[in-house]
Design a protein around this motif. Sequence first.
Motif, PDB file in Angstrom:
ATOM      1  N   PRO A  27       0.688  -1.383   0.238  1.00  0.00           N
ATOM      2  CA  PRO A  27      -0.181   0.180  -0.162  1.00  0.00           C
ATOM      3  C   PRO A  27       1.182   1.365   0.286  1.00  0.00           C
ATOM      4  O   PRO A  27      -0.077   2.619  -0.095  1.00  0.00           O
ATOM      5  N   ALA A  28       2.127   1.515  -0.343  1.00  0.00           N
ATOM      6  CA  ALA A  28       2.999   1.747   0.109  1.00  0.00           C
ATOM      7  C   ALA A  28       2.752   3.902  -1.287  1.00  0.00           C
ATOM      8  O   ALA A  28       2.770   3.076  -2.696  1.00  0.00           O
ATOM      9  N   TYR A  29       2.189   4.333  -1.190  1.00  0.00           N
ATOM     10  CA  TYR A  29       1.908   5.840  -1.382  1.00  0.00           C
ATOM     11  C   TYR A  29       0.750   5.223  -3.182  1.00  0.00           C
ATOM     12  O   TYR A  29       1.141   6.759  -4.007  1.00  0.00           O
ATOM     13  N   THR A  30       0.219   4.659  -2.900  1.00  0.00           N
ATOM     14  CA  THR A  30      -0.573   4.682  -3.925  1.00  0.00           C
ATOM     15  C   THR A  30      -1.851   5.552  -4.047  1.00  0.00           C
ATOM     16  O   THR A  30      -2.021   6.720  -5.103  1.00  0.00           O
ATOM     17  N   SER A  31      -2.249   6.737  -2.494  1.00  0.00           N
ATOM     18  CA  SER A  31      -2.974   7.423  -2.458  1.00  0.00           C
ATOM     19  C   SER A  31      -2.551   8.193  -3.182  1.00  0.00           C
ATOM     20  O   SER A  31      -2.779   9.324  -4.265  1.00  0.00           O
ATOM     21  N   LYS A  32      -0.934   8.906  -2.983  1.00  0.00           N
ATOM     22  CA  LYS A  32      -0.837   9.698  -3.585  1.00  0.00           C
ATOM     23  C   LYS A  32       0.121  10.014  -4.541  1.00  0.00           C
ATOM     24  O   LYS A  32      -0.191  10.786  -5.897  1.00  0.00           O
ATOM     25  N   TRP A  33       0.419   8.542  -4.678  1.00  0.00           N
ATOM     26  CA  TRP A  33       1.032   9.127  -6.938  1.00  0.00           C
ATOM     27  C   TRP A  33      -0.057   9.002  -6.940  1.00  0.00           C
ATOM     28  O   TRP A  33       0.106   9.528  -8.645  1.00  0.00           O
ATOM     29  N   GLY A  34      -0.901   7.807  -7.004  1.00  0.00           N
ATOM     30  CA  GLY A  34      -2.914   8.551  -7.602  1.00  0.00           C
ATOM     31  C   GLY A  34      -3.254   9.471  -7.916  1.00  0.00           C
ATOM     32  O   GLY A  34      -3.596  10.055  -9.126  1.00  0.00           O
ATOM     33  N   ALA A  35      -2.977  10.243  -7.207  1.00  0.00           N
ATOM     34  CA  ALA A  35      -4.211  11.868  -7.481  1.00  0.00           C
ATOM     35  C   ALA A  35      -2.580  12.430  -7.598  1.00  0.00           C
ATOM     36  O   ALA A  35      -3.275  13.290  -8.522  1.00  0.00           O
ATOM     37  N   GLN A  36      -1.297  12.244  -7.517  1.00  0.00           N
ATOM     38  CA  GLN A  36      -0.353  13.085  -8.270  1.00  0.00           C
ATOM     39  C   GLN A  36      -0.396  12.438  -9.687  1.00  0.00           C
ATOM     40  O   GLN A  36      -0.224  13.670 -10.771  1.00  0.00           O
ATOM     41  N   HIS A  37      -0.777  11.217 -10.226  1.00  0.00           N
ATOM     42  CA  HIS A  37      -0.380  11.176 -11.625  1.00  0.00           C
ATOM     43  C   HIS A  37      -1.494  11.368 -12.513  1.00  0.00           C
ATOM     44  O   HIS A  37      -1.536  10.639 -13.434  1.00  0.00           O
ATOM     45  N   TRP A  38      -2.885  10.152 -11.796  1.00  0.00           N
ATOM     46  CA  TRP A  38      -4.271  10.715 -13.157  1.00  0.00           C
ATOM     47  C   TRP A  38      -5.323  11.176 -11.995  1.00  0.00           C
ATOM     48  O   TRP A  38      -5.780  10.714 -12.914  1.00  0.00           O
ATOM     49  N   GLN A  39      -5.284  11.531 -10.954  1.00  0.00           N
ATOM     50  CA  GLN A  39      -7.152  12.236 -10.331  1.00  0.00           C
ATOM     51  C   GLN A  39      -6.888  13.226 -11.537  1.00  0.00           C
ATOM     52  O   GLN A  39      -8.131  13.955 -12.286  1.00  0.00           O
ATOM     53  N   LYS A  40      -6.003  14.581 -11.766  1.00  0.00           N
ATOM     54  CA  LYS A  40      -6.388  15.323 -12.781  1.00  0.00           C
ATOM     55  C   LYS A  40      -6.808  15.434 -13.911  1.00  0.00           C
ATOM     56  O   LYS A  40      -7.077  15.365 -15.028  1.00  0.00           O
ATOM     57  N   PHE A  41      -5.936  14.450 -14.563  1.00  0.00           N
ATOM     58  CA  PHE A  41      -6.146  13.775 -15.689  1.00  0.00           C
ATOM     59  C   PHE A  41      -7.612  12.922 -16.174  1.00  0.00           C
ATOM     60  O   PHE A  41      -7.385  12.636 -17.640  1.00  0.00           O
ATOM     61  N   LEU A  42      -7.660  12.417 -15.403  1.00  0.00           N
ATOM     62  CA  LEU A  42      -8.969  11.967 -15.472  1.00  0.00           C
ATOM     63  C   LEU A  42     -10.692  12.988 -14.920  1.00  0.00           C
ATOM     64  O   LEU A  42     -11.732  11.422 -15.020  1.00  0.00           O
ATOM     65  N   THR A  43      -9.992  13.617 -15.380  1.00  0.00           N
ATOM     66  CA  THR A  43     -11.199  14.307 -14.105  1.00  0.00           C
ATOM     67  C   THR A  43     -12.224  15.416 -15.811  1.00  0.00           C
ATOM     68  O   THR A  43     -10.957  15.558 -16.647  1.00  0.00           O
ATOM     69  N   SER A  44     -13.457  15.330 -15.601  1.00  0.00           N
ATOM     70  CA  SER A  44     -13.556  16.130 -17.087  1.00  0.00           C
ATOM     71  C   SER A  44     -14.913  16.712 -16.900  1.00  0.00           C
ATOM     72  O   SER A  44     -15.268  16.494 -15.236  1.00  0.00           O
ATOM     73  N   THR A  45     -15.394  17.338 -18.032  1.00  0.00           N
ATOM     74  CA  THR A  45     -16.877  18.119 -17.269  1.00  0.00           C
ATOM     75  C   THR A  45     -18.075  17.110 -16.922  1.00  0.00           C
ATOM     76  O   THR A  45     -18.929  17.635 -16.061  1.00  0.00           O
ATOM     77  N   THR A  46     -17.432  15.843 -16.834  1.00  0.00           N
ATOM     78  CA  THR A  46     -18.454  15.224 -16.313  1.00  0.00           C
ATOM     79  C   THR A  46     -18.482  13.979 -15.780  1.00  0.00           C
ATOM     80  O   THR A  46     -19.739  12.876 -15.536  1.00  0.00           O
ATOM     81  N   ARG A  47     -17.409  13.808 -15.504  1.00  0.00           N
ATOM     82  CA  ARG A  47     -17.037  12.922 -14.511  1.00  0.00           C
ATOM     83  C   ARG A  47     -15.908  13.503 -13.730  1.00  0.00           C
ATOM     84  O   ARG A  47     -15.205  14.268 -14.031  1.00  0.00           O
ATOM     85  N   THR A  48     -16.640  12.849 -12.529  1.00  0.00           N
ATOM     86  CA  THR A  48     -15.215  14.265 -11.354  1.00  0.00           C
ATOM     87  C   THR A  48     -14.595  12.660 -10.503  1.00  0.00           C
ATOM     88  O   THR A  48     -15.485  11.523 -10.157  1.00  0.00           O
ATOM     89  N   THR A  49     -13.260  12.428 -10.746  1.00  0.00           N
ATOM     90  CA  THR A  49     -12.224  11.419 -10.040  1.00  0.00           C
ATOM     91  C   THR A  49     -11.754  12.111  -9.092  1.00  0.00           C
ATOM     92  O   THR A  49     -11.387  13.541  -8.643  1.00  0.00           O
TER      93      THR A  49
END
Length: 532
Positions: A423-445
Amino acid sequence: MGGLREVAAPFVVPGPSGVAVRTRLGQLTVDDDEVLRRVGAHLGALASHDLKARCRDGLEHDAGAWAVRKRELTPHSSARWAGAITKATHDQWALARRCGLARIRSLEAGVRMIAHRLSLPVGSKGTKRAPGGYRSRHEWHAKARRLRVLEDRLARERADWAAGVVRVVRGGKRLARTRHHLPAARLTESQWRERWEAQRWFLQADGESGKRYGNETIRISPDGEVSIRLPAPLTGLANAPYGRYVFTGRVTFAHRGQEWADRVAADRAVAYRIDYDVARGRWYVTASWQISVSPVVPLAAALAHGVIGVDMNADHLAAWRLDVHGNPTGSPRRFFYDLTGTAGHRDAQVRHALTRLLHWAKTCGVKAIAVEDLDFTAEKTREKHGRKKRFRHLVSGMPTGRLRARLTSMADQTGIAVIAVDPAYTSKWGAQHWQKFLTSTTRTTTRHDAASIAIGRRAQGHSVRRRTAPPRAHQRDVRGHRTVQAGPDVPGREGPRPRIPGPRTRSVPPDAERTRATRTSNTVRDVRSEQQ
């Protein structure tokens, strides 16, 4: 990347080795209820005396002492009842022994943490990995006193561990302490006494292969008839030959009923436990047996159809499906549950959430679910988080062990493998590398959705970091690297371009040595022009 701990490799969790099913023992008469109460109270008293003898032996106990205890119990019950009591006593003492060791580890961690914070200046700030000093001189003084208290407790626990002393309460320590707080528990003395006596009853028997219906002491036939072998002092209550009592009620196991019936018909070992629910006024019977552990599926075979990454949170499971290349497909899914209320309610909520998760996995055709290998033993201590009571309560309320055990057992029946990842760094790195790029006007990541992607990619052996998007046209040969997450052995993969020596931008002047060898000298031009 300095200072980060090494991430452990993912592994497939082995399947369960046993099964336990529970059902109600209903349609009992007054005589049936009286027999169960008298047998449970009599055997419970024997179990209490046996546990006392086992605790008195401590580390000096051996197989000979075990045989002596069993011979002493046999005249007051039977050989099989005595074997079940001594085995349960041995298991309970071993559990208390492990709990004592865990208590020592917890106290050692608390002592280290307080000593570290006391060594820092008052008011010094901490970091993300280590807390700083205490806020005030008053708090520093209070923690210094608490350090002495913990050191005394640690010394006593170490002495008890070395001497083999354990502390066990038959009936439960929490219920025993409730006796002193009856108004707060909304119980009368008679109600508490009824619960206390019911918790101390003993009505369980181990199975025996080759015996009729797999158990000679508590026997349940394939048609649901229940009978027990009465202890020697209570054989006068028998209503069947050989000192047995047959109950009027019948039982039916809804879950895995056919599997249980096949074992009983083949005279294979089945263990039974009968308990009484005081709040409902009902008797229940639990059947358990061992099963052969399913062979562990290779990690590559489990990931052949992709994976579903699951991030566990305080009120829901965040899940996202990933293809074989590690790309998230579709939309994230969230399976909510409520972890408030009684233990039975919390367990039911976890089961319902996992059922919906497994149904979705079967619909997607995925054969693997990736979860974090969580262990909050060292993360919920009072000394580490100090005043963060809300965070400690949040972490303590998350049933990480039960969730993984439930998921492993339920997934084994559906043919879905469970992969445990670090479980090391999964939340931190996931938010850093994926949260912004998978958020759109029709989907909130959310941050939890991004963590589920990191968990799934770690199970597949990919790095959590996503590839950067290709540059705009006319900046690097019109198009550069793509965001496809293909492996290095995939045909047609667009890998990194070879390094070309020399300047890469127009702002850098050209290499004088290379240009001087290829251009024509101005002096030569002038001479030719004059000759013409």
